[in-house]
Design an enzyme around this catalytic site. Structure first.
Site, PDB file in Angstrom:
ATOM      1  N   CYS A 184       2.790   1.730  28.552  1.00 52.56           N
ATOM      2  CA  CYS A 184       2.456   0.472  27.888  1.00 52.56           C
ATOM      3  C   CYS A 184       1.275   0.602  26.920  1.00 52.56           C
ATOM      4  O   CYS A 184       0.846  -0.394  26.337  1.00 52.56           O
ATOM      5  CB  CYS A 184       2.234  -0.607  28.928  1.00 52.56           C
ATOM      6  SG  CYS A 184       3.714  -0.806  29.939  1.00 52.56           S
ATOM      7  N   HIS A 187      -5.249  -6.284  26.109  1.00 53.32           N
ATOM      8  CA  HIS A 187      -4.032  -5.850  26.796  1.00 53.32           C
ATOM      9  C   HIS A 187      -3.501  -7.061  27.561  1.00 53.32           C
ATOM     10  O   HIS A 187      -2.327  -7.358  27.525  1.00 53.32           O
ATOM     11  CB  HIS A 187      -4.338  -4.666  27.713  1.00 53.32           C
ATOM     12  CG  HIS A 187      -3.116  -4.057  28.319  1.00 53.32           C
ATOM     13  ND1 HIS A 187      -2.098  -3.545  27.549  1.00 53.32           N
ATOM     14  CD2 HIS A 187      -2.732  -3.903  29.611  1.00 53.32           C
ATOM     15  CE1 HIS A 187      -1.136  -3.089  28.354  1.00 53.32           C
ATOM     16  NE2 HIS A 187      -1.497  -3.298  29.595  1.00 53.32           N
ATOM     17  N   HIS A 233       5.298  -9.201  28.146  1.00 54.70           N
ATOM     18  CA  HIS A 233       4.845  -7.818  28.033  1.00 54.70           C
ATOM     19  C   HIS A 233       5.983  -6.979  27.439  1.00 54.70           C
ATOM     20  O   HIS A 233       6.934  -6.633  28.137  1.00 54.70           O
ATOM     21  CB  HIS A 233       4.443  -7.293  29.411  1.00 54.70           C
ATOM     22  CG  HIS A 233       3.658  -6.006  29.374  1.00 54.70           C
ATOM     23  ND1 HIS A 233       3.595  -5.213  28.253  1.00 54.70           N
ATOM     24  CD2 HIS A 233       2.914  -5.390  30.328  1.00 54.70           C
ATOM     25  CE1 HIS A 233       2.846  -4.146  28.525  1.00 54.70           C
ATOM     26  NE2 HIS A 233       2.418  -4.237  29.770  1.00 54.70           N
TER      27      HIS A 233
END
Lengths: 407, 386
Positions: free
Chosen positions: A167, A298, A333
């Site tokens: 990620c 994030h 996400h």
């Protein structure tokens, strides 16, 4: 490497295929309005799953976006990558034939590669046995095809690197693309990322307790987790001088980046290591904490991530925290594409003059401490000059990019 | 493309596990022809002296690492939940680090990165996790400890965790050229100051999922085996190696990769020409080629044609590690590099000073790396040009 001579690198094209629309304009408009791209999962059968929401793309029509790839030969992530790259090149206003003849390559990030194909092939394994795996499907699985798709769609003659650092992958990709242009290894690079929603990833995130039921609320006192999502994103990079010479619209300048590894735990993030990564990014970009006007977090919305992230930011910035928001509150996400979408919205924030919001915020978690400005609700007019974009991953892989307003 | 000559990097450590066994010497033995090509049947995959590879394999030749017990290298702690991909790479890293003349200090480890090539991660781990979503009572009842392993960067991050390596940690999906992608990424990371040392390499595990995929794909020629392996190289600047008292085993020169829409032969030939140009090495100085596409339908001949086109002829010495080790997809190029190092180790004079590692794959990928024996550029008559 601070102060080392190198060419300045500009972002002159942006491409997005997301749950909030196709193309950077519609994506940005939706983000600024604080709209949500979250909906019931359609890409796999959710029967038996307690949570069934994600940031899926409902209107992705690769045929209408792609000029060269034969859609049937590629997995969804590769198609998302190629479509975003095609859009970024169109947005950059550069002649595709000129680009194909130039020294140009791509570097794309991904977490799952063609994860949705693994779903399908595993389905075949369960119902018919591995001896019946579909020949055409298995050939589409390797993740290197995500980058290859970009080069083939655009007929680029340079390298196609696919970075699979989970990620944080798109930030790794942006850093590498920046280096390639900066050092003269390439004249043009397309950096970005792509991922697709997969059944196994949804199950995995649920099982480790990282998934929210239906709403992703980063930094909120009641945040419960993230929502998986998909998308393709691409940034077109060239030298600042070259961009000026051809009269290109310059969204932003890439100032530098930092990467490091916690090397401690396969899943839990480490604030000390993240703080080190922020400092390294600042040093490499030649900026100080007081120069940073905004942080694109994030911000997954899990209790652990957001607390760790704010704690790391606090360790670097002290009492003066820059505004920090999470676009995952709206698009979920997007995994390997996540920090690419973060970089894209940073470019737009610098170019148009706003701070992207954190949607769904009811009350900032008091446990995060004082002075946390998450830009709640909708975007805020502002004139950020230098911004910081975070990307963290399982395995303690941290990557942070710094972008500046083109001057 | 840039045409500047790249600064050479030093390989100061190497670890390899392959169907020839553990280590460069085992590989060298095979390359000398002292062993038959690996063709173990599925029944041998759970031999009592090795970590077993469970599952039903297709009716085709298979090549597994013989007699590998990872606990012999890694101990028992923290190993149980790791999949074979991670285990193989960890053993290769263990060997590479243990074989360094001067070990890395704690300070070094803060500035040491890891770059691992893999195109699917452990496809067994991901598939088995996914299978649980279909066959368990509830679709979310997957194994918690298996989830991180189903993501591709698990292997590189475990290498960092087990060895306390805090530098850049990246995973490259590069198909058969993954090892070359790792080297390109590592070169940039070192040149740009993101790390002083990098453990760079690639890995592929043998498992039913990938074996059946190869079987169904029809991409292998008759009789070609599906193999596995991992090779990891410690890369640093020559001056860093000298300061640390480490003797390079090879110099890494030009490394170029590309994607070709059509004309794979021409694309690979151009890639090789560029790699040589950027190495400052004339085509006729190449003495060895380490070929990668052996056993790949349609590509085996294309690769050799491309080398002929780039060099004028095939070099006298041709290594074809895949013929012995089987097709090991993401690990292929890294094992080709290891094959060169293994051959140099046993017969450096006969092998000559410069080796070309070539790569061509079904994902339209081509790549080429130039390796040189250390010290060669100091010899008279072979001055670097450019």
């Amino acid at each position: 490497m601070t102060g080392e001579a190198g060419r300045r690198v500009a972002v002159t094209g942006l491409g997005a295929v997301s749950s909030l629309g196709t193309g950077v304009r519609s994506f940005t408009e939706a983000i600024r309005a604080g709209r949500s791209g979250i909906a019931e999962i359609q890409s796999f059968d959710t029967t038996g799953f307690p949570y069934t929401m994600a940031g899926g793309i409902r209107d992705f029509e690769p045929e209408s976006l792609l000029a060269r790839l034969r859609v049937a030969e590629w997995g969804r992530s590769s198609l998302l990558a190629a479509a975003a790259a095609r859009l970024a090149v169109q947005d950059a206003g550069i002649d595709p034939d000129y680009l194909a003849a130039a020294s140009a390559g791509s570097v794309m990030g991904t977490t799952g590669g063609e994860a949705a194909l693994v779903d399908e092939l595993t389905g075949t394994w369960v119902t018919e046995g591995m001896k019946n795996l579909d020949r055409a499907q298995v050939r589409k699985v390797p993740a290197d095809r995500v980058g290859a798709a970009v080069n083939l769609e655009l007929e680029l003659s340079g390298e196609a690197l696919t970075i699979a650092t989970a990620c944080a992958a798109s930030n790794y990709a942006l850093g590498y693309g920046y280096d390639m242009v900066r050092t003269g290894e390439a004249e043009f690079m397309i950096s970005g990322g792509a991922d697709s929603i997969a059944r196994w990833a949804h199950a995995g995130f649920y099982r480790i307790g990282a998934l929210a039921e239906s709403v992703c609320r980063p930094f909120d006192a009641d945040r419960s987790g993230t929502l998986i999502a998909e998308g393709g994103v691409a940034l077109f990079l060239e030298t600042l001088d070259g961009a000026v010479a051809r009269g290109a619209r310059i969204y932003a300048e890439v100032l530098g980046y930092g990467v490091n590894c916690d090397a401690r735990h396969p899943v839990a993030p480490d604030p000390v290591s993240i703080a080190d990564c922020i400092k390294t990014a600042h040093r490499n970009a030649g900026v100080s904490p007081e120069d940073i006007d905004y942080i694109c977090a994030h911000g997954t919305g899990t209790p652990a991530n957001d607390a760790t992230e704010i704690s790391a930011v606090r360790a670097v910035f002290g009492d003066r925290l820059p505004p920090i928001s999470s676009i995952k509150s709206m698009i979920g996400h997007t995994l390997g594409a996540a920090s690419g979408f973060g970089a894209l919205i940073c470019c737009m924030a610098l170019h148009e003059g706003f701070l992207p919001p954190t949607a769904n915020l009811v009350q900032v978690d008091p446990a995060l401490g004082p002075g946390v400005d998450c830009v709640p609700g909708t975007s805020r007019p502002a004139a950020p000059r230098i911004v910081e974009n975070h990307g963290f991953a399982f395995g303690g892989n941290n990557a942070i990019t710094i972008l500046g307003r083109a001057v | 493309m840039s045409t500047t000559v790249v600064a050479p990097l030093a390989i100061t450590g190497c670890g390899v596990v392959s169907p020839a066994g553990v280590g460069l010497d085992a590989l060298a033995g095979w390359l000398r022809g002292s062993a038959e090509p690996a063709q173990r049947g599925a029944a041998d995959l759970d031999a009592p002296d090795s970590d077993p590879i469970a599952g039903d394999f297709p009716p085709m030749p298979l090549a597994a690492i013989p007699g590998l017990r990872v606990t012999d290298y890694l101990g028992k702690k923290g190993i149980r939940s790791l999949d074979r991909t991670t285990r193989l790479a960890l053993v290769a890293c263990y060997q590479a680090l243990a074989g360094m003349g001067t070990p890395l200090t704690d300070e070094d480890r803060d500035r040491t990165g890891v770059v691992i090539g893999t195109s699917t991660g452990s496809i067994r781990s991901t598939s088995e996790l996914c299978r649980d979503t279909y066959v368990q009572e509830k679709p979310y009842m997957v194994r918690v400890d298996q989830f991180p392993a189903s993501v591709m960067n698990c292997c590189a991050s475990q290498i960092a965790i087990k060895n306390s390596l805090h530098g850049v940690n990246a995973t490259m999906a590069g198909g058969r050229a993954s090892g070359l992608a790792a080297i390109r990424y590592a070169r940039n990371a070192i040149a740009r100051g993101h790390a002083d040392h990098v453990l760079a390499g690639a890995v592929e595990e043998l498992c039913p999922q990938s074996a059946w995929a190869w079987y169904r794909s029809g991409a292998l020629t008759a009789g070609a085996a599906v193999g596995e392996g991992a090779a990891v190289f410690i890369i640093e600047k020559p001056e860093g190696a000298a300061a640390g008292g480490r003797v390079p085993v090879a110099e890494l020169l030009g490394c170029e990769t590309a994607i070709a829409g059509t004309g794979m032969r021409r694309a690979l030939a151009r890639c090789a020409e560029r790699a040589l140009e950027r190495s400052g090495i004339p085509a006729d100085a190449v003495t060895t080629v380490s070929l990668g596409a052996t056993g790949l339908r349609g590509l085996e001949a294309a690769e050799e044609d491309a080398v002929r086109a780039a060099l004028g002829k095939l070099p006298t010495i041709q290594l074809r590690p895949s013929a012995l080790l089987g097709e090991s997809f993401s690990a292929t190029a890294a094992l080709q590099i290891a094959a060169v190092l293994a051959a140099w180790r046993t017969d450096s004079a006969a092998m000559g000073p410069v080796a070309l590692v070539t790569s061509i794959g079904h994902d339209n990928d081509v790549g080429c790396l130039v390796l040189r024996q250390p010290g060669y550029n100091q010899k008279p008559g072979h001055d670097q040009k450019g």
